[in-house]
Motif scaffolding. Structure first.
Motif, PDB file in Angstrom:
ATOM      1  N   LYS A 186       0.840  -1.188   0.000  1.00 48.24           N
ATOM      2  CA  LYS A 186       0.000   0.000   0.000  1.00 48.24           C
ATOM      3  C   LYS A 186       0.879   1.243   0.000  1.00 48.24           C
ATOM      4  O   LYS A 186       1.795   1.363   0.818  1.00 48.24           O
ATOM      5  CB  LYS A 186      -0.925   0.017   1.221  1.00 48.24           C
ATOM      6  N   ILE A 187       0.621   2.156  -0.929  1.00 45.67           N
ATOM      7  CA  ILE A 187       1.302   3.442  -0.985  1.00 45.67           C
ATOM      8  C   ILE A 187       0.226   4.515  -0.944  1.00 45.67           C
ATOM      9  O   ILE A 187      -0.633   4.570  -1.835  1.00 45.67           O
ATOM     10  CB  ILE A 187       2.156   3.572  -2.257  1.00 45.67           C
ATOM     11  N   TYR A 191      -3.826   0.414  -2.904  1.00 51.31           N
ATOM     12  CA  TYR A 191      -3.275  -0.927  -2.704  1.00 51.31           C
ATOM     13  C   TYR A 191      -2.719  -1.447  -4.032  1.00 51.31           C
ATOM     14  O   TYR A 191      -3.293  -1.195  -5.103  1.00 51.31           O
ATOM     15  CB  TYR A 191      -4.357  -1.893  -2.213  1.00 51.31           C
ATOM     16  N   TYR A 192      -1.612  -2.205  -3.936  1.00 53.01           N
ATOM     17  CA  TYR A 192      -0.989  -2.802  -5.117  1.00 53.01           C
ATOM     18  C   TYR A 192      -0.906  -4.307  -4.912  1.00 53.01           C
ATOM     19  O   TYR A 192      -0.514  -4.780  -3.839  1.00 53.01           O
ATOM     20  CB  TYR A 192       0.393  -2.205  -5.351  1.00 53.01           C
ATOM     21  N   PRO A 232       6.865   3.299   3.607  1.00 56.80           N
ATOM     22  CA  PRO A 232       5.481   3.564   3.179  1.00 56.80           C
ATOM     23  C   PRO A 232       5.351   4.095   1.764  1.00 56.80           C
ATOM     24  O   PRO A 232       4.275   4.000   1.169  1.00 56.80           O
ATOM     25  CB  PRO A 232       4.994   4.605   4.199  1.00 56.80           C
ATOM     26  N   GLY A 233       6.426   4.633   1.192  1.00 53.57           N
ATOM     27  CA  GLY A 233       6.324   5.259  -0.111  1.00 53.57           C
ATOM     28  C   GLY A 233       6.822   4.449  -1.276  1.00 53.57           C
ATOM     29  O   GLY A 233       6.815   4.943  -2.415  1.00 53.57           O
ATOM     30  N   SER A 234       7.263   3.209  -1.049  1.00 54.37           N
ATOM     31  CA  SER A 234       7.802   2.427  -2.171  1.00 54.37           C
ATOM     32  C   SER A 234       7.596   0.938  -1.967  1.00 54.37           C
ATOM     33  O   SER A 234       7.433   0.465  -0.837  1.00 54.37           O
ATOM     34  CB  SER A 234       9.291   2.726  -2.379  1.00 54.37           C
ATOM     35  N   ILE A 235       7.604   0.210  -3.082  1.00 59.34           N
ATOM     36  CA  ILE A 235       7.504  -1.250  -3.095  1.00 59.34           C
ATOM     37  C   ILE A 235       8.596  -1.775  -4.023  1.00 59.34           C
ATOM     38  O   ILE A 235       8.797  -1.241  -5.120  1.00 59.34           O
ATOM     39  CB  ILE A 235       6.130  -1.719  -3.608  1.00 59.34           C
ATOM     40  N   THR A 248       6.279   3.324  -6.876  1.00 61.11           N
ATOM     41  CA  THR A 248       6.012   4.506  -6.056  1.00 61.11           C
ATOM     42  C   THR A 248       4.617   4.994  -6.424  1.00 61.11           C
ATOM     43  O   THR A 248       3.915   4.387  -7.237  1.00 61.11           O
ATOM     44  CB  THR A 248       7.041   5.620  -6.305  1.00 61.11           C
ATOM     45  N   ALA A 249       4.223   6.123  -5.842  1.00 57.12           N
ATOM     46  CA  ALA A 249       2.919   6.690  -6.172  1.00 57.12           C
ATOM     47  C   ALA A 249       2.822   7.054  -7.647  1.00 57.12           C
ATOM     48  O   ALA A 249       1.722   7.136  -8.205  1.00 57.12           O
ATOM     49  CB  ALA A 249       2.652   7.905  -5.298  1.00 57.12           C
TER      50      ALA A 249
END
Length: 390
Positions: A186-187, A191-192, A232-235, A248-249
């Protein structure tokens, strides 16, 4: 006719030196071989999750095990009320979940626990009744997702993604005929969801699921093996065919070219170290640890390291074996080669990244394997080594 007297003295000396180097390497490998101990957690353990609300790590392999982050070692956890063998686990911001199977894989149940001593309660069945098999569960933010399937007329499976709502599992709109769920993150408020064959999706929590936004660059691989959310800002995502992605967002992008090999989906970030006289000197470089599955050779599995520019979300250079040369996350390649390299690593957890500082700044790491139990990288008998967690 060739005779020894034809060999120049300097060439003969070179042969001796090369032979000596090879023998030194062999002797070093033998000296660093690790005597395996019996594992506390046997079989093919699940992924390793952290429950922030309970301040514990969890892993499952038939039974559920917990590790108190305030200190201590792994022990069996309370599963009072759960039926069957626990095959997978997940954690959200406020709850811990367990997937259990009784008898065949079709007889599944998903359980939820919200307190340290509270009971396990079973999630009900909603609109997912047409997809009777749940194989994977993942938490993101305060939302649980599940990978479900049903048999089709061709003898294969059709897949869908479920989500928890009002104490039950319902079909997530837009995920019919996708692929098995392999990761969730989640960013912001989005949700991703990664899948093993249909790429990455995004969901705003209300509308139907849509393909994830991408940034200009190479196409996103469809076969996503796993997710890691370092902040919280990246996967960070890994594809089965050895690509690393960053989300990212702004969207997802491929980070460089294929690294080669087959990735299992196990991912972790760790600090790199230089080793002087067996003393770890912390560096400023980050390492991405990637679980791999080799070919028929039983010594070609384990995991690899790659330098990772966390600020920009890109891999730097190619992969190398742990401990092969500095910087690395472990001191000796030989201690890895005689243990974890024999088995595909399917899950990681690096205990102090980021977090507490341990003696010599070296992190304790945990790893699940595909069939040889649960491992840890610890100081055992004054030697840091991978071995079964006892």
């Amino acid at each position: 006719m060739f005779t020894l007297d034809k060999i120049k003295p300097w060439a003969f000396l070179a042969v001796l030196i090369l032979a000596g180097c090879a023998q030194d390497s062999i002797f070093s490998d033998i000296a660093n071989e690790v005597e395996p101990v019996d594992p506390l957690i046997k079989g093919a353990p699940s992924k390793i999750v952290k429950s922030a609300s309970l301040n514990r790590l969890y892993v499952a392999s038939g039974e559920l095990y917990e590790f108190d982050l305030a200190g201590g070692r792994w022990r069996e956890s309370d599963t009072n009320g759960i039926d069957g063998q626990i095959r997978d686990i997940a954690a959200t911001d406020t709850a811990l979940y367990a997937l259990s199977i009784t008898g065949t894989a079709l007889d599944f149940k998903v359980w939820k626990k919200t307190g340290g001593t509270g009971p396990w309660t079973r999630l009900g069945l909603g609109s997912n009744r047409d997809y009777p098999t749940v194989s994977t569960i993942f938490g993101a933010g305060n939302q649980l997702f599940a990978g479900a399937s049903k048999g089709n007329d061709d003898g294969g499976n059709d897949y869908a993604i479920l989500y928890e709502t009002d104490g039950r599992l319902d079909l997530l709109e837009g995920t019919l005929n996708t692929s098995l769920l392999s990761g969730a993150g989640k960013i912001g408020s989005v949700y991703y969801l990664g899948t093993k064959g249909s790429g990455i999706f995004q969901w705003d929590g209300a509308s139907a699921v849509v393909p994830a936004q991408t940034v200009p660059g190479p196409p996103i691989p469809a076969d996503i093996a796993g997710f890691l959310q370092p902040d919280p800002g990246s996967i960070i995502a890994a594809s089965i065919n050895s690509y690393i992605l960053r989300g990212t967002a702004a969207g997802f992008a491929v980070s460089g070219t294929s690294l080669g090999g087959t990735f299992t989906g196990a991912l972790a970030l760790a600090k790199a170290y230089a080793y002087t006289n067996n003393t770890a000197v912390p560096g400023t470089t980050d390492l991405l640890l990637i679980g791999i599955k080799g070919g028929n050779n039983s010594y070609s599995h384990g995991y690899v390291e790659v330098l990772y520019d966390k600020a920009n979300g890109v891999v730097v250079g190619g992969t190398r074996e742990p401990g092969e040369h500095d910087p690395s996350g472990i001191a000796r390649n030989g201690t890895y080669g005689s243990t974890l390299k024999r088995y595909p690593v399917t899950a990681f957890y690096v205990l102090d990244y980021p977090g507490i500082t341990l003696p010599n700044s070296v992190p304790i790491m945990f790893a699940s394997t595909s069939g040889n139990g649960f491992y840890s990288y610890r100081n055992r008998n004054e030697t840091w080594q991978w071995n079964h967690e006892e």
